[in-house]
Design an enzyme around this catalytic site. Structure first.
Site, short mmCIF file in Angstrom:
data_model
loop_
_atom_site.label_atom_id
_atom_site.label_comp_id
_atom_site.label_asym_id
_atom_site.label_seq_id
_atom_site.Cartn_x
_atom_site.Cartn_y
_atom_site.Cartn_z
N TYR A 147 6.73 86.15 25.94
CA TYR A 147 5.37 85.80 26.37
C TYR A 147 5.36 84.41 26.99
CZ TYR A 147 0.45 84.77 26.63
OH TYR A 147 -0.79 84.42 27.12
N LYS A 162 -30.53 98.61 65.11
CA LYS A 162 -29.22 98.80 64.45
C LYS A 162 -29.28 99.60 63.15
CE LYS A 162 -25.76 97.45 65.44
NZ LYS A 162 -25.15 96.13 65.19
N THR A 171 -3.90 111.51 68.01
CA THR A 171 -2.73 110.71 67.72
C THR A 171 -2.84 109.50 68.63
OG1 THR A 171 -1.32 111.70 69.41
CG2 THR A 171 -1.31 112.76 67.25
N SER A 188 -9.79 81.89 28.34
CA SER A 188 -9.87 83.18 29.05
C SER A 188 -11.06 84.01 28.60
CB SER A 188 -8.56 83.97 28.87
OG SER A 188 -8.28 84.16 27.50
N GLU A 211 -17.36 99.69 56.08
CA GLU A 211 -16.65 98.45 56.43
C GLU A 211 -16.11 97.74 55.19
OE1 GLU A 211 -18.78 96.36 59.99
OE2 GLU A 211 -20.25 97.49 58.86
N SER A 249 -30.16 95.55 60.68
CA SER A 249 -29.81 94.21 61.14
C SER A 249 -31.03 93.32 60.99
CB SER A 249 -29.38 94.29 62.61
OG SER A 249 -29.55 93.03 63.23
N LYS A 276 -5.18 89.72 33.77
CA LYS A 276 -6.43 90.44 33.50
C LYS A 276 -7.42 90.44 34.65
CE LYS A 276 -5.76 89.11 28.87
NZ LYS A 276 -4.58 88.41 29.45
N GLN A 314 -1.53 85.51 31.10
CA GLN A 314 -2.99 85.59 31.01
C GLN A 314 -3.61 85.92 32.38
OE1 GLN A 314 -5.21 82.88 28.33
NE2 GLN A 314 -6.09 82.04 30.20
N1 ARG Z 1 -5.51 84.67 26.15
C1 ARG Z 1 -4.13 84.96 26.08
C2 ARG Z 1 -3.72 85.93 27.18
O1 ARG Z 1 -4.55 86.53 27.72
C3 ARG Z 1 -3.82 85.57 24.75
C4 ARG Z 1 -2.43 85.36 24.31
C5 ARG Z 1 -2.22 83.94 23.98
N2 ARG Z 1 -0.96 83.72 23.37
C6 ARG Z 1 -0.45 82.52 23.24
N3 ARG Z 1 0.71 82.42 22.69
N4 ARG Z 1 -1.06 81.44 23.67
O2 ARG Z 1 -2.57 86.08 27.50
#
Ligand code: ARG
Length: 470
Positions: A327, A293, A165, A33, A300, A287, A335, A332
Protein backbone atom coordinates in the site's frame (compact mmCIF):
# COMPACT_ATOMS: atom_id res chain seq x y z
CA UNK A 1 0.30 21.33 18.55
CA UNK A 2 -0.29 19.83 21.93
CA UNK A 3 1.33 16.69 23.21
CA UNK A 4 -0.19 13.20 23.28
CA UNK A 5 -0.94 13.23 19.57
CA UNK A 6 -3.83 15.63 19.94
CA UNK A 7 -3.56 18.21 17.19
CA UNK A 8 -4.88 21.69 16.66
CA UNK A 9 -7.97 19.95 15.36
CA UNK A 10 -8.58 18.79 18.91
CA UNK A 11 -9.17 15.15 18.05
CA UNK A 12 -7.03 12.05 18.35
CA UNK A 13 -5.63 10.46 15.23
CA UNK A 14 -5.66 6.69 14.73
CA UNK A 15 -1.90 6.72 15.28
CA UNK A 16 -1.68 9.08 18.26
CA UNK A 17 0.34 6.65 20.40
CA UNK A 18 3.44 6.94 18.25
CA UNK A 19 3.24 10.71 17.77
CA UNK A 20 4.16 13.39 20.26
CA UNK A 21 2.33 16.01 18.24
CA UNK A 22 -0.87 16.05 16.26
CA UNK A 23 -1.28 16.66 12.54
CA UNK A 24 -0.97 20.07 10.91
CA UNK A 25 -4.04 21.58 9.40
CA UNK A 26 -2.38 21.58 5.97
CA UNK A 27 -1.63 17.88 6.27
CA UNK A 28 -5.25 17.10 6.98
CA UNK A 29 -6.46 19.44 4.25
CA UNK A 30 -4.23 17.78 1.68
CA UNK A 31 -4.59 14.13 2.65
CA UNK A 32 -8.23 13.89 3.67
CA UNK A 33 -10.40 11.67 1.46
CA UNK A 34 -13.67 11.87 3.37
CA UNK A 35 -15.35 14.24 0.91
CA UNK A 36 -15.27 11.54 -1.75
CA UNK A 37 -14.94 8.23 0.08
CA UNK A 38 -18.10 8.87 2.13
CA UNK A 39 -19.73 7.11 -0.76
CA UNK A 40 -18.16 3.88 0.55
CA UNK A 41 -19.98 4.13 3.89
CA UNK A 42 -22.39 1.25 3.27
CA UNK A 43 -19.59 -0.97 2.00
CA UNK A 44 -17.38 -0.01 4.94
CA UNK A 45 -20.10 -1.00 7.38
CA UNK A 46 -20.74 -4.26 5.53
CA UNK A 47 -17.01 -5.01 5.65
CA UNK A 48 -16.87 -4.22 9.36
CA UNK A 49 -19.82 -6.47 10.15
CA UNK A 50 -18.15 -9.36 8.34
CA UNK A 51 -14.87 -8.62 10.10
CA UNK A 52 -16.59 -8.61 13.52
CA UNK A 53 -18.20 -11.98 12.81
CA UNK A 54 -14.77 -13.27 11.75
CA UNK A 55 -13.27 -12.02 15.01
CA UNK A 56 -15.96 -13.92 16.91
CA UNK A 57 -15.13 -17.12 15.00
CA UNK A 58 -11.48 -16.54 15.85
CA UNK A 59 -12.44 -15.97 19.52
CA UNK A 60 -10.89 -12.54 19.41
CA UNK A 61 -14.21 -10.94 20.33
CA UNK A 62 -16.74 -12.45 22.75
CA UNK A 63 -20.47 -12.50 22.15
CA UNK A 64 -21.22 -9.39 24.21
CA UNK A 65 -18.46 -7.38 22.59
CA UNK A 66 -19.57 -8.42 19.13
CA UNK A 67 -23.18 -7.55 19.95
CA UNK A 68 -22.11 -4.11 21.18
CA UNK A 69 -20.02 -3.42 18.07
CA UNK A 70 -22.68 -4.71 15.67
CA UNK A 71 -25.34 -2.61 17.39
CA UNK A 72 -23.06 0.43 17.13
CA UNK A 73 -22.56 -0.30 13.41
CA UNK A 74 -26.35 -0.36 13.04
CA UNK A 75 -26.54 3.03 14.76
CA UNK A 76 -23.81 4.45 12.55
CA UNK A 77 -25.58 3.15 9.47
CA UNK A 78 -28.80 4.83 10.58
CA UNK A 79 -27.05 8.11 11.44
CA UNK A 80 -25.35 8.16 8.05
CA UNK A 81 -28.62 7.39 6.29
CA UNK A 82 -30.73 9.99 8.06
CA UNK A 83 -28.05 12.67 8.01
CA UNK A 84 -27.56 12.86 11.79
CA UNK A 85 -24.00 11.48 11.68
CA UNK A 86 -21.69 14.24 12.87
CA UNK A 87 -18.26 14.20 11.25
CA UNK A 88 -15.36 15.69 13.20
CA UNK A 89 -12.25 17.36 11.76
CA UNK A 90 -10.02 14.36 12.44
CA UNK A 91 -12.22 12.06 10.32
CA UNK A 92 -9.74 11.82 7.48
CA UNK A 93 -11.67 9.14 5.66
CA UNK A 94 -14.87 7.17 6.00
CA UNK A 95 -13.08 4.27 7.69
CA UNK A 96 -11.75 6.55 10.42
CA UNK A 97 -15.12 8.21 10.88
CA UNK A 98 -17.04 4.94 11.21
CA UNK A 99 -14.53 3.44 13.64
CA UNK A 100 -14.47 6.59 15.76
CA UNK A 101 -18.23 6.70 16.03
CA UNK A 102 -18.52 2.94 16.73
CA UNK A 103 -16.07 3.38 19.60
CA UNK A 104 -18.01 6.35 20.96
CA UNK A 105 -21.21 4.29 20.95
CA UNK A 106 -19.91 0.82 21.90
CA UNK A 107 -17.24 1.87 24.40
CA UNK A 108 -14.18 -0.35 24.91
CA UNK A 109 -15.51 -3.12 22.64
CA UNK A 110 -15.35 -0.61 19.77
CA UNK A 111 -11.61 -0.45 20.29
CA UNK A 112 -11.43 -4.07 19.18
CA UNK A 113 -13.08 -3.48 15.79
CA UNK A 114 -9.76 -2.86 14.08
CA UNK A 115 -8.18 -6.04 15.47
CA UNK A 116 -6.15 -7.75 12.75
CA UNK A 117 -7.34 -5.23 10.19
CA UNK A 118 -5.68 -2.29 8.51
CA UNK A 119 -7.28 0.45 6.49
CA UNK A 120 -5.22 -1.01 3.67
CA UNK A 121 -7.21 -4.23 3.41
CA UNK A 122 -10.32 -2.39 4.56
CA UNK A 123 -10.30 0.20 1.77
CA UNK A 124 -9.49 -2.43 -0.85
CA UNK A 125 -12.44 -4.49 0.39
CA UNK A 126 -14.79 -1.50 0.38
CA UNK A 127 -13.80 -0.47 -3.11
CA UNK A 128 -14.25 -3.97 -4.48
CA UNK A 129 -17.72 -4.14 -2.97
CA UNK A 130 -18.57 -0.78 -4.52
CA UNK A 131 -17.16 -1.74 -7.92
CA UNK A 132 -19.04 -5.03 -7.95
CA UNK A 133 -22.30 -3.17 -7.44
CA UNK A 134 -21.54 -0.24 -9.72
CA UNK A 135 -20.51 -2.37 -12.71
CA UNK A 136 -23.74 -4.33 -12.44
CA UNK A 137 -25.76 -1.13 -12.40
CA UNK A 138 -23.91 0.18 -15.45
CA UNK A 139 -24.45 -3.13 -17.28
CA UNK A 140 -28.16 -2.94 -16.52
CA UNK A 141 -28.37 0.53 -17.99
CA UNK A 142 -26.42 -0.48 -21.07
CA UNK A 143 -28.98 -3.23 -21.65
CA UNK A 144 -31.74 -0.62 -21.28
CA UNK A 145 -30.10 1.43 -24.06
CA UNK A 146 -29.78 -1.69 -26.21
CA UNK A 147 -33.49 -2.29 -25.72
CA UNK A 148 -34.21 1.21 -27.02
CA UNK A 149 -32.07 0.48 -30.08
CA UNK A 150 -33.85 -2.82 -30.67
CA UNK A 151 -37.30 -1.34 -30.32
CA UNK A 152 -36.47 1.53 -32.70
CA UNK A 153 -34.93 -0.98 -35.12
CA UNK A 154 -38.10 -3.06 -35.01
CA UNK A 155 -40.33 -0.04 -35.45
CA UNK A 156 -38.57 1.33 -38.55
CA UNK A 157 -38.99 -1.93 -40.47
CA UNK A 158 -37.33 -1.89 -43.88
CA UNK A 159 -36.45 1.83 -43.90
CA UNK A 160 -32.97 2.39 -45.30
CA UNK A 161 -30.34 5.08 -45.51
CA UNK A 162 -26.91 5.41 -47.06
CA UNK A 163 -24.20 3.46 -45.34
CA UNK A 164 -20.97 5.45 -45.30
CA UNK A 165 -17.28 4.79 -45.54
CA UNK A 166 -14.95 7.77 -45.18
CA UNK A 167 -18.23 9.60 -44.49
CA UNK A 168 -18.93 9.29 -48.22
CA UNK A 169 -22.09 7.46 -49.34
CA UNK A 170 -21.13 3.84 -49.97
CA UNK A 171 -24.01 1.36 -50.08
CA UNK A 172 -27.57 1.54 -48.74
CA UNK A 173 -28.20 -0.22 -45.43
CA UNK A 174 -31.33 -0.76 -43.39
CA UNK A 175 -31.74 1.77 -40.60
CA UNK A 176 -32.36 -1.21 -38.30
CA UNK A 177 -28.97 -2.60 -39.34
CA UNK A 178 -27.28 0.70 -38.50
CA UNK A 179 -28.98 0.93 -35.09
CA UNK A 180 -28.09 -2.66 -34.23
CA UNK A 181 -24.45 -2.05 -35.17
CA UNK A 182 -24.30 0.19 -32.11
CA UNK A 183 -26.27 -2.44 -30.19
CA UNK A 184 -23.61 -5.11 -30.81
CA UNK A 185 -20.81 -2.82 -29.65
CA UNK A 186 -22.78 -2.29 -26.46
CA UNK A 187 -23.20 -6.06 -26.11
CA UNK A 188 -19.42 -6.34 -25.94
CA UNK A 189 -19.45 -3.62 -23.27
CA UNK A 190 -21.90 -5.61 -21.17
CA UNK A 191 -19.73 -8.68 -21.55
CA UNK A 192 -16.62 -6.75 -20.50
CA UNK A 193 -18.33 -5.16 -17.50
CA UNK A 194 -19.52 -8.54 -16.25
CA UNK A 195 -16.10 -10.15 -16.85
CA UNK A 196 -14.32 -7.35 -14.99
CA UNK A 197 -16.80 -7.72 -12.18
CA UNK A 198 -16.12 -11.43 -11.97
CA UNK A 199 -12.32 -11.05 -12.05
CA UNK A 200 -12.52 -8.46 -9.29
CA UNK A 201 -14.71 -10.63 -7.11
CA UNK A 202 -11.87 -11.50 -4.71
CA UNK A 203 -11.79 -10.51 -1.05
CA UNK A 204 -8.63 -8.78 0.24
CA UNK A 205 -9.95 -8.69 3.83
CA UNK A 206 -7.50 -10.33 6.21
CA UNK A 207 -4.39 -9.17 4.38
CA UNK A 208 -3.93 -6.60 7.14
CA UNK A 209 -1.54 -3.75 6.46
CA UNK A 210 0.52 -5.91 4.09
CA UNK A 211 1.57 -9.20 5.65
CA UNK A 212 -1.44 -10.97 7.11
CA UNK A 213 -1.64 -11.56 10.83
CA UNK A 214 -0.49 -13.58 13.83
CA UNK A 215 -4.08 -13.61 15.06
CA UNK A 216 -6.77 -16.22 14.37
CA UNK A 217 -8.32 -14.35 11.46
CA UNK A 218 -10.63 -16.01 8.98
CA UNK A 219 -10.12 -14.49 5.51
CA UNK A 220 -12.08 -17.24 3.75
CA UNK A 221 -14.95 -16.86 6.19
CA UNK A 222 -15.16 -13.09 5.80
CA UNK A 223 -14.89 -13.47 2.02
CA UNK A 224 -17.87 -15.83 2.02
CA UNK A 225 -19.74 -13.59 4.46
CA UNK A 226 -19.37 -10.65 2.05
CA UNK A 227 -20.45 -12.76 -0.91
CA UNK A 228 -17.05 -12.72 -2.60
CA UNK A 229 -16.43 -15.77 -4.73
CA UNK A 230 -12.71 -15.95 -3.92
CA UNK A 231 -10.17 -14.87 -1.33
CA UNK A 232 -6.71 -13.38 -1.83
CA UNK A 233 -3.66 -15.61 -2.16
CA UNK A 234 -0.98 -13.07 -1.36
CA UNK A 235 -1.38 -10.35 1.24
CA UNK A 236 1.02 -7.93 -0.50
CA UNK A 237 -0.88 -8.28 -3.76
CA UNK A 238 -4.22 -8.05 -1.99
CA UNK A 239 -3.57 -4.56 -0.62
CA UNK A 240 -1.75 -3.22 -3.71
CA UNK A 241 -3.96 -4.61 -6.45
CA UNK A 242 -6.04 -1.99 -8.22
CA UNK A 243 -6.33 -3.94 -11.47
CA UNK A 244 -10.07 -4.12 -10.91
CA UNK A 245 -10.25 -0.32 -10.87
CA UNK A 246 -8.10 0.02 -13.98
CA UNK A 247 -10.16 -2.60 -15.79
CA UNK A 248 -13.41 -0.95 -14.74
CA UNK A 249 -12.09 2.40 -15.97
CA UNK A 250 -11.09 0.84 -19.29
CA UNK A 251 -14.51 -0.75 -19.71
CA UNK A 252 -16.19 2.55 -18.90
CA UNK A 253 -13.86 4.47 -21.21
CA UNK A 254 -14.52 2.13 -24.12
CA UNK A 255 -18.24 2.23 -23.41
CA UNK A 256 -17.85 6.02 -23.39
CA UNK A 257 -16.16 5.82 -26.78
CA UNK A 258 -19.12 3.85 -28.12
CA UNK A 259 -21.55 6.41 -26.73
CA UNK A 260 -19.42 9.14 -28.25
CA UNK A 261 -19.74 7.55 -31.68
CA UNK A 262 -23.51 7.39 -31.29
CA UNK A 263 -23.39 11.02 -30.17
CA UNK A 264 -21.38 12.06 -33.21
CA UNK A 265 -23.92 10.47 -35.53
CA UNK A 266 -26.82 12.12 -33.75
CA UNK A 267 -25.02 15.45 -34.19
CA UNK A 268 -24.54 14.80 -37.91
CA UNK A 269 -27.97 13.34 -38.55
CA UNK A 270 -29.76 16.22 -36.85
CA UNK A 271 -28.09 18.86 -39.04
CA UNK A 272 -30.13 20.45 -41.85
CA UNK A 273 -27.48 19.10 -44.19
CA UNK A 274 -28.22 15.46 -43.30
CA UNK A 275 -31.76 15.93 -42.03
CA UNK A 276 -32.04 12.27 -40.98
CA UNK A 277 -33.20 12.86 -37.44
CA UNK A 278 -35.32 15.36 -35.53
CA UNK A 279 -34.68 15.69 -31.83
CA UNK A 280 -37.54 15.79 -29.37
CA UNK A 281 -37.89 19.13 -27.57
CA UNK A 282 -37.32 17.47 -24.21
CA UNK A 283 -33.97 16.09 -25.34
CA UNK A 284 -32.56 19.15 -27.11
CA UNK A 285 -31.61 22.64 -26.08
CA UNK A 286 -32.17 26.09 -27.49
CA UNK A 287 -29.84 28.99 -28.05
CA UNK A 288 -29.73 32.08 -25.85
CA UNK A 289 -29.39 34.31 -28.90
CA UNK A 290 -30.46 32.40 -32.02
CA UNK A 291 -34.21 31.82 -31.84
CA UNK A 292 -34.31 29.19 -34.57
CA UNK A 293 -31.77 26.85 -32.96
CA UNK A 294 -32.37 23.39 -31.59
CA UNK A 295 -29.13 21.88 -30.40
CA UNK A 296 -28.06 18.28 -29.76
CA UNK A 297 -26.25 19.00 -26.46
CA UNK A 298 -26.75 15.50 -25.04
CA UNK A 299 -25.09 13.98 -28.09
CA UNK A 300 -22.25 16.51 -27.94
CA UNK A 301 -21.61 15.83 -24.27
CA UNK A 302 -21.69 12.07 -24.87
CA UNK A 303 -18.90 12.80 -27.35
CA UNK A 304 -17.10 15.33 -25.16
CA UNK A 305 -17.19 13.39 -21.93
CA UNK A 306 -15.52 10.41 -23.58
CA UNK A 307 -12.33 12.45 -23.24
CA UNK A 308 -12.84 12.66 -19.52
CA UNK A 309 -13.48 8.92 -19.21
CA UNK A 310 -10.28 8.17 -21.11
CA UNK A 311 -8.50 10.67 -18.87
CA UNK A 312 -9.71 8.87 -15.76
CA UNK A 313 -8.25 5.61 -17.07
CA UNK A 314 -4.90 7.06 -18.10
CA UNK A 315 -4.66 9.05 -14.85
CA UNK A 316 -5.03 5.92 -12.77
CA UNK A 317 -2.59 3.91 -14.89
CA UNK A 318 0.01 6.62 -14.47
CA UNK A 319 -0.61 6.68 -10.72
CA UNK A 320 -0.13 2.92 -10.52
CA UNK A 321 2.87 2.56 -12.80
CA UNK A 322 5.57 3.70 -10.41
CA UNK A 323 4.31 2.15 -7.21
CA UNK A 324 6.33 -0.39 -5.28
CA UNK A 325 4.50 -2.97 -3.21
CA UNK A 326 2.44 -2.71 -1.13
CA UNK A 327 0.00 0.00 0.00
CA UNK A 328 1.10 3.54 -0.84
CA UNK A 329 -1.01 6.58 -0.19
CA UNK A 330 -1.02 7.25 -3.93
CA UNK A 331 -3.64 4.52 -4.08
CA UNK A 332 -6.13 6.89 -2.53
CA UNK A 333 -6.22 8.46 -6.01
CA UNK A 334 -8.12 5.40 -7.29
CA UNK A 335 -11.52 6.51 -6.05
CA UNK A 336 -12.35 9.84 -7.65
CA UNK A 337 -11.75 8.69 -11.23
CA UNK A 338 -13.75 5.52 -10.63
CA UNK A 339 -16.68 7.33 -9.03
CA UNK A 340 -16.58 10.00 -11.72
CA UNK A 341 -16.53 7.52 -14.59
CA UNK A 342 -19.39 5.51 -13.09
CA UNK A 343 -21.47 8.66 -12.49
CA UNK A 344 -20.80 10.09 -15.92
CA UNK A 345 -21.58 6.86 -17.73
CA UNK A 346 -24.83 6.39 -15.84
CA UNK A 347 -25.90 9.93 -16.74
CA UNK A 348 -24.89 9.47 -20.37
CA UNK A 349 -26.74 6.17 -20.71
CA UNK A 350 -29.93 7.67 -19.32
CA UNK A 351 -29.77 10.78 -21.48
CA UNK A 352 -28.91 8.93 -24.69
CA UNK A 353 -31.59 6.30 -24.07
CA UNK A 354 -34.17 9.06 -23.74
CA UNK A 355 -32.84 10.90 -26.76
CA UNK A 356 -32.89 7.83 -29.01
CA UNK A 357 -36.29 6.72 -27.78
CA UNK A 358 -37.84 10.14 -28.47
CA UNK A 359 -36.15 11.20 -31.72
CA UNK A 360 -38.00 11.13 -35.02
CA UNK A 361 -36.22 9.44 -37.90
CA UNK A 362 -36.73 11.28 -41.21
CA UNK A 363 -37.17 8.17 -43.31
CA UNK A 364 -37.89 10.05 -46.55
CA UNK A 365 -34.68 12.02 -46.32
CA UNK A 366 -32.74 8.83 -45.58
CA UNK A 367 -34.25 7.00 -48.56
CA UNK A 368 -33.71 9.96 -50.89
CA UNK A 369 -30.04 10.10 -49.93
CA UNK A 370 -29.65 6.34 -50.34
CA UNK A 371 -31.41 6.15 -53.68
CA UNK A 372 -28.61 7.90 -55.54
CA UNK A 373 -27.90 5.62 -58.52
CA UNK A 374 -24.21 5.73 -57.69
CA UNK A 375 -24.93 3.79 -54.45
CA UNK A 376 -25.84 0.78 -56.61
CA UNK A 377 -22.48 0.74 -58.43
CA UNK A 378 -21.35 -2.34 -56.54
CA UNK A 379 -24.58 -4.12 -57.47
CA UNK A 380 -23.77 -3.49 -61.14
CA UNK A 381 -20.28 -4.89 -60.72
CA UNK A 382 -21.71 -7.94 -58.95
CA UNK A 383 -24.20 -8.36 -61.84
CA UNK A 384 -21.22 -8.65 -64.19
CA UNK A 385 -19.47 -11.04 -61.80
CA UNK A 386 -22.51 -13.31 -61.86
CA UNK A 387 -22.09 -13.40 -65.67
CA UNK A 388 -18.48 -14.55 -65.30
CA UNK A 389 -16.61 -11.22 -65.50
CA UNK A 390 -13.63 -11.05 -63.09
CA UNK A 391 -14.41 -8.54 -60.34
CA UNK A 392 -11.47 -6.25 -61.15
CA UNK A 393 -12.68 -5.89 -64.73
CA UNK A 394 -16.30 -5.42 -63.61
CA UNK A 395 -15.15 -2.69 -61.23
CA UNK A 396 -13.41 -0.85 -64.09
CA UNK A 397 -16.43 -1.12 -66.40
CA UNK A 398 -18.82 0.29 -63.80
CA UNK A 399 -16.32 2.92 -62.71
CA UNK A 400 -16.16 4.19 -66.26
CA UNK A 401 -19.95 4.40 -66.47
CA UNK A 402 -20.03 6.36 -63.18
CA UNK A 403 -17.41 8.77 -64.54
CA UNK A 404 -19.27 9.23 -67.81
CA UNK A 405 -22.52 9.93 -65.92
CA UNK A 406 -20.78 12.38 -63.60
CA UNK A 407 -19.33 14.18 -66.60
CA UNK A 408 -22.91 14.76 -67.78
CA UNK A 409 -22.98 12.38 -70.76
CA UNK A 410 -26.23 10.62 -69.76
CA UNK A 411 -27.80 9.24 -66.61
CA UNK A 412 -26.62 6.06 -64.93
CA UNK A 413 -29.84 4.32 -65.98
CA UNK A 414 -29.41 5.28 -69.64
CA UNK A 415 -25.76 4.36 -69.74
CA UNK A 416 -26.31 1.00 -68.01
CA UNK A 417 -29.27 0.11 -70.19
CA UNK A 418 -27.29 0.94 -73.32
CA UNK A 419 -24.15 -0.91 -72.23
CA UNK A 420 -23.57 -4.16 -74.18
CA UNK A 421 -22.57 -6.14 -71.10
CA UNK A 422 -25.19 -4.67 -68.75
CA UNK A 423 -28.53 -3.77 -70.38
CA UNK A 424 -32.02 -3.26 -68.98
CA UNK A 425 -31.90 -6.11 -66.49
CA UNK A 426 -28.90 -4.46 -64.85
CA UNK A 427 -30.54 -1.03 -65.07
CA UNK A 428 -33.38 -2.40 -62.92
CA UNK A 429 -30.84 -2.69 -60.09
CA UNK A 430 -30.73 1.11 -59.95
CA UNK A 431 -34.39 1.40 -58.95
CA UNK A 432 -35.13 2.77 -55.49
CA UNK A 433 -34.83 0.24 -52.69
CA UNK A 434 -33.48 -2.58 -54.85
CA UNK A 435 -29.86 -2.44 -53.81
CA UNK A 436 -30.41 -2.88 -50.08
CA UNK A 437 -32.74 -5.86 -50.65
CA UNK A 438 -29.87 -7.65 -52.35
CA UNK A 439 -27.66 -7.63 -49.26
CA UNK A 440 -28.56 -11.14 -48.19
CA UNK A 441 -25.51 -12.79 -46.61
CA UNK A 442 -25.19 -13.43 -42.88
CA UNK A 443 -24.92 -10.19 -40.96
CA UNK A 444 -25.61 -8.18 -44.13
CA UNK A 445 -27.57 -4.95 -44.37
CA UNK A 446 -30.69 -6.18 -46.22
CA UNK A 447 -34.12 -7.06 -44.80
CA UNK A 448 -33.82 -10.86 -44.65
CA UNK A 449 -30.37 -10.85 -43.11
CA UNK A 450 -31.37 -8.12 -40.67
CA UNK A 451 -34.43 -9.96 -39.44
CA UNK A 452 -32.25 -12.98 -38.66
CA UNK A 453 -29.77 -10.66 -36.97
CA UNK A 454 -32.52 -9.08 -34.92
CA UNK A 455 -33.50 -12.50 -33.70
CA UNK A 456 -29.93 -13.17 -32.55
CA UNK A 457 -29.73 -9.75 -30.94
CA UNK A 458 -32.93 -10.36 -28.96
CA UNK A 459 -31.57 -13.68 -27.72
CA UNK A 460 -28.31 -12.00 -26.72
CA UNK A 461 -30.20 -9.30 -24.82
CA UNK A 462 -32.28 -11.87 -22.97
CA UNK A 463 -29.13 -13.83 -22.09
CA UNK A 464 -27.37 -10.73 -20.82
CA UNK A 465 -30.42 -9.69 -18.79
CA UNK A 466 -30.37 -13.12 -17.17
CA UNK A 467 -26.62 -12.88 -16.47
CA UNK A 468 -27.18 -9.53 -14.75
CA UNK A 469 -30.01 -10.83 -12.60
CA UNK A 470 -28.07 -13.99 -11.64
N1 ARG B 1 -8.06 6.89 2.67
C1 ARG B 1 -7.14 5.87 2.37
C2 ARG B 1 -7.28 5.43 0.91
O1 ARG B 1 -8.25 5.72 0.34
C3 ARG B 1 -7.38 4.70 3.26
C4 ARG B 1 -6.18 3.87 3.48
C5 ARG B 1 -5.21 4.61 4.30
N2 ARG B 1 -4.12 3.79 4.70
C6 ARG B 1 -3.02 4.28 5.20
N3 ARG B 1 -2.08 3.45 5.52
N4 ARG B 1 -2.83 5.57 5.35
O2 ARG B 1 -6.42 4.81 0.35
Amino acid sequence: MTDDGVGELGERTLWHGRFAAGPAEELMAYTVSLPFDRRLAADDIAGSRAHVRGLVRGELLDGDEAAAVLAALDDVERELADGTFVFVPSDEDIHTAVERRVTEIAGPAGGKLHTGRSRNDQVATDLRLYTRRALLEVAERVVALQEVLLSRATEVGDAYLPGYTHLQRAQPVLLAHHLLAHGWALARDVDRLLATRQRGDVSPLGAGALAGSSLTLDPSGTAADLGFSAVFDNSLDAVSDRDFVAEALFDLALLGVHLSRIGEEVVLWSTDEFGFLALDDAYSTGSSMLPQKKNPDIAELARGKAGRLIGNLTGLLVTLKGLPLAYNRDLQEDKEPLFDSVDQIILALGALSGLLASSTFRLDAMAAAADSPYSAATDLAEFLVRGGTPFREAHAIVGEIVRTAMEGHGTMAELVAAHPRLGTEAADLLAAGVSVRNRTTRGAAGPDAVSAQMERFSVRLATDRARIVA
